[in-house]
Design a protein around this motif. Structure first.
Motif, PDB file in Angstrom:
ATOM      1  N   THR A  35       0.652  -1.399  -0.257  1.00 38.68           N
ATOM      2  CA  THR A  35       0.190   0.386  -0.257  1.00 38.68           C
ATOM      3  C   THR A  35       0.683   0.834  -0.500  1.00 38.68           C
ATOM      4  O   THR A  35       0.594   2.292  -0.933  1.00 38.68           O
ATOM      5  CB  THR A  35      -0.990  -0.085   1.395  1.00 38.68           C
ATOM      6  OG1 THR A  35      -1.650  -0.995   0.838  1.00 38.68           O
ATOM      7  CG2 THR A  35      -1.829   1.154   1.373  1.00 38.68           C
ATOM      8  N   ASP A  38       5.257   3.197  -2.993  1.00 38.13           N
ATOM      9  CA  ASP A  38       5.039   4.428  -3.604  1.00 38.13           C
ATOM     10  C   ASP A  38       4.810   5.808  -3.169  1.00 38.13           C
ATOM     11  O   ASP A  38       5.634   6.779  -3.312  1.00 38.13           O
ATOM     12  CB  ASP A  38       4.466   4.078  -4.818  1.00 38.13           C
ATOM     13  CG  ASP A  38       4.019   2.981  -5.606  1.00 38.13           C
ATOM     14  OD1 ASP A  38       4.930   3.739  -6.340  1.00 38.13           O
ATOM     15  OD2 ASP A  38       3.255   2.327  -5.773  1.00 38.13           O
ATOM     16  N   ASP A 175       4.863   5.006  -8.327  1.00 41.90           N
ATOM     17  CA  ASP A 175       3.757   4.758  -9.560  1.00 41.90           C
ATOM     18  C   ASP A 175       3.111   5.900  -9.222  1.00 41.90           C
ATOM     19  O   ASP A 175       1.803   6.149  -7.836  1.00 41.90           O
ATOM     20  CB  ASP A 175       2.855   3.686  -9.085  1.00 41.90           C
ATOM     21  CG  ASP A 175       2.187   3.314 -10.172  1.00 41.90           C
ATOM     22  OD1 ASP A 175       0.520   3.629 -10.215  1.00 41.90           O
ATOM     23  OD2 ASP A 175       1.964   1.447 -10.532  1.00 41.90           O
ATOM     24  N   GLN A 178      -0.883   4.687  -7.819  1.00 39.81           N
ATOM     25  CA  GLN A 178      -0.943   4.149  -6.170  1.00 39.81           C
ATOM     26  C   GLN A 178      -0.507   5.562  -5.564  1.00 39.81           C
ATOM     27  O   GLN A 178      -1.251   5.329  -4.477  1.00 39.81           O
ATOM     28  CB  GLN A 178       0.528   2.996  -6.112  1.00 39.81           C
ATOM     29  CG  GLN A 178       0.361   1.984  -7.326  1.00 39.81           C
ATOM     30  CD  GLN A 178      -0.344   1.047  -6.252  1.00 39.81           C
ATOM     31  OE1 GLN A 178      -1.971   1.134  -6.938  1.00 39.81           O
ATOM     32  NE2 GLN A 178      -0.472  -0.639  -6.631  1.00 39.81           N
ATOM     33  N   GLN A 181      -3.795   6.958  -5.542  1.00 42.74           N
ATOM     34  CA  GLN A 181      -4.718   6.787  -4.446  1.00 42.74           C
ATOM     35  C   GLN A 181      -4.797   7.116  -2.379  1.00 42.74           C
ATOM     36  O   GLN A 181      -6.098   7.405  -1.974  1.00 42.74           O
ATOM     37  CB  GLN A 181      -4.772   5.451  -4.577  1.00 42.74           C
ATOM     38  CG  GLN A 181      -5.602   5.173  -5.733  1.00 42.74           C
ATOM     39  CD  GLN A 181      -5.518   3.618  -5.868  1.00 42.74           C
ATOM     40  OE1 GLN A 181      -6.343   3.358  -5.470  1.00 42.74           O
ATOM     41  NE2 GLN A 181      -4.718   3.068  -6.906  1.00 42.74           N
ATOM     42  N   ILE A 188      -4.888   2.111  -0.621  1.00 46.51           N
ATOM     43  CA  ILE A 188      -4.610   1.758  -1.991  1.00 46.51           C
ATOM     44  C   ILE A 188      -6.333   0.943  -2.280  1.00 46.51           C
ATOM     45  O   ILE A 188      -6.817   0.107  -1.163  1.00 46.51           O
ATOM     46  CB  ILE A 188      -4.172   0.818  -2.486  1.00 46.51           C
ATOM     47  CG1 ILE A 188      -2.425   0.907  -1.783  1.00 46.51           C
ATOM     48  CG2 ILE A 188      -4.011  -0.237  -3.910  1.00 46.51           C
ATOM     49  CD1 ILE A 188      -1.955   2.596  -3.134  1.00 46.51           C
ATOM     50  N   GLN A 191      -5.168  -1.900  -6.223  1.00 45.80           N
ATOM     51  CA  GLN A 191      -3.741  -2.540  -6.746  1.00 45.80           C
ATOM     52  C   GLN A 191      -3.275  -2.787  -8.644  1.00 45.80           C
ATOM     53  O   GLN A 191      -3.861  -2.986  -9.551  1.00 45.80           O
ATOM     54  CB  GLN A 191      -3.149  -3.979  -6.476  1.00 45.80           C
ATOM     55  CG  GLN A 191      -1.217  -3.551  -6.814  1.00 45.80           C
ATOM     56  CD  GLN A 191      -1.160  -3.221  -5.648  1.00 45.80           C
ATOM     57  OE1 GLN A 191      -1.637  -3.263  -4.404  1.00 45.80           O
ATOM     58  NE2 GLN A 191      -0.180  -2.540  -5.863  1.00 45.80           N
TER      59      GLN A 191
END
Length: 302
Positions: A35, A38, A175, A178, A181, A188, A191
Motif C-alpha cells: 500500500t 510508492d 507509480d 498508487q 490513491q 489503495i 492495485q
C-alpha cells in the motif's frame, strides 16, 4: 549438580525465547508495504531517507496500520506533538495521555515524518549515510533517541531483510496512480500495475467499468473506450482493464517475438494482454478484421 542442570535449562529457554522473538513473515505487513511503498519511495526521492527505513518504521510504529493511534489520528510513525500546531490526539505511551500529532490521511503522516527527520538537528548526522545503508540508518535512529526500545534497530533491520525492503532504496520511479490513491483517498483501493508505458487493474468478481471508474478516477465511458468494449459490459474476474488508451504495439523488448495462439485465446484477449489496440494487432499481422484465429497460429505483437 541440580543447580547446574537448572542453569542449563534456563539458558536453553532463554535462547529459545530470543529466537522466537525474531520477525516472522505475515500478510498484514506485506499488505502494508504494498500500500505505502510508492509513498515511501516518493519521500526518499525528495528527502533522501531510505524507503526501506520509512516502511519498516511505519509498519512497526503503526502495527501495520491497525494501531489505535493510526486508526484515529492517521499517525503512522508515533510522532508526538513537540511544538506541533496542527490537530492532536491523546494516547498512552511512555506516560498516560501523551499528545500525538494527528493528520488528515496517511500521506500527510509520511510527509511529516520526512520533515520531522530533516528538520531536527538530532537526526542530521544520519543524512551523511548512504541511501542504501539501511543498517546504519536503523542503528542511527536508535542512537539518536527516536525510540526507547533497546531492540528498535534490530527490529527494523529484521523487517527490512525479511521483506526485502532494501530493494526500494535504489528505485528512481514512483507509480503515480498508487501515490495519488494514498494521497487523496487514504489508501489503495485498486492495485495498479504498469506495462507497455500504460497502467491497468485486474477486474474483481462482478466488476463493471462503472465500479472500477469510481476507484481510479477515470470515467467509465473512457475506460470502456480504452478497452474497446461496451460501457455496460460485466467484466470477468482477473480481466485486465487498461486505464489509458492502449499502444500501437508491444514494448521494445518484444521485437521479433512471436505469440503462439493457445486454446481459449482470441485476438481481443491477446490485444489486452500486451496492451495493444485491436486494429493495430490485425494490421501488423496482415489479417482481415473478420479473421478467426486458430490454435497454433502465430502472431507478431510488435
Amino acid at each position: 549438580m541440580r543447580r547446574y542442570i537448572f542453569l542449563l535449562f534456563g539458558l536453553f529457554f532463554a535462547i529459545f525465547d530470543a529466537s522466537a522473538q525474531q520477525a516472522v513473515w505475515n500478510q498484514r505487513y506485506q499488505d502494508y508495504f504494498d500500500t505505502y511503498k510508492d509513498v515511501a519511495i516518493d519521500q526518499m526521492l525528495k528527502y533522501h531517507i531510505p524507503a526501506s527505513i520509512t516502511l519498516a518504521q511505519g509498519v512497526l510504529e503503526s502495527g501495520a496500520g491497525r494501531s489505535e493511534l493510526t486508526r484515529k489520528a492517521n499517525n503512522h510513525f508515533g510522532i508526538k506533538c513537540h511544538g506541533w500546531k496542527g490537530r492532536t490526539s491523546y494516547h498512552d505511551d511512555d506516560e498516560r495521555g501523551e499528545c500525538f500529532r494527528a493528520y488528515d490521511n496517511a500521506y500527510d503522516s509520511y510527509v511529516d515524518h520526512s520533515l520531522f527527520l530533516t528538520g531536527s538537528q538530532r537526526y542530521s548526522r544520519l543524512f551523511s549515510l548512504k541511501q542504501t545503508d539501511y543498517k546504519g540508518w536503523a542503528k542511527g535512529l536508535k542512537a539518536c533517541g527516536y525510540a526507547t526500545s533497546p531492540t528498535y534497530a534490530t527490529k527494523l533491520i529484521e523487517i527490512i531483510e525479511l521483506y526485502k525492503l532494501y530493494r526500494y532504496d535504489t528505485e528512481h520511479h514512483v507509480d503515480k496512480y498508487q501515490l495519488e490513491q494514498v494521497h487523496h483517498k487514504g489508501g489503495i483501493l485498486r492495485q495498479v500495475h504498469e506495462f507497455n508505458s500504460n497502467y491497468y487493474v485486474l477486474a474483481r468478481k462482478g466488476d463493471t467499468f462503472r465500479s472500477i471508474a469510481e476507484d481510479v478516477d477515470v470515467s467509465y465511458r473512457k475506460l470502456a473506450k480504452f478497452n474497446e468494449r461496451d460501457k455496460n459490459d460485466v467484466l470477468e474476474e482477473g480481466e485486465m482493464v487498461w486505464l489509458q488508451k492502449k499502444r500501437r504495439k508491444a514494448p521494445k523488448e518484444y521485437k521479433g517475438y512471436i505469440h503462439h495462439i493457445k486454446n481459449g485465446e482470441s485476438m481481443y484477449s491477446i490485444s489486452q494482454k500486451y496492451g495493444i489496440r485491436l486494429k493495430n494487432l490485425y494490421k501488423m499481422n496482415d489479417l482481415a478484421p473478420d479473421y478467426t484465429i486458430r490454435v497454433g497460429d502465430m502472431l507478431r505483437v510488435r
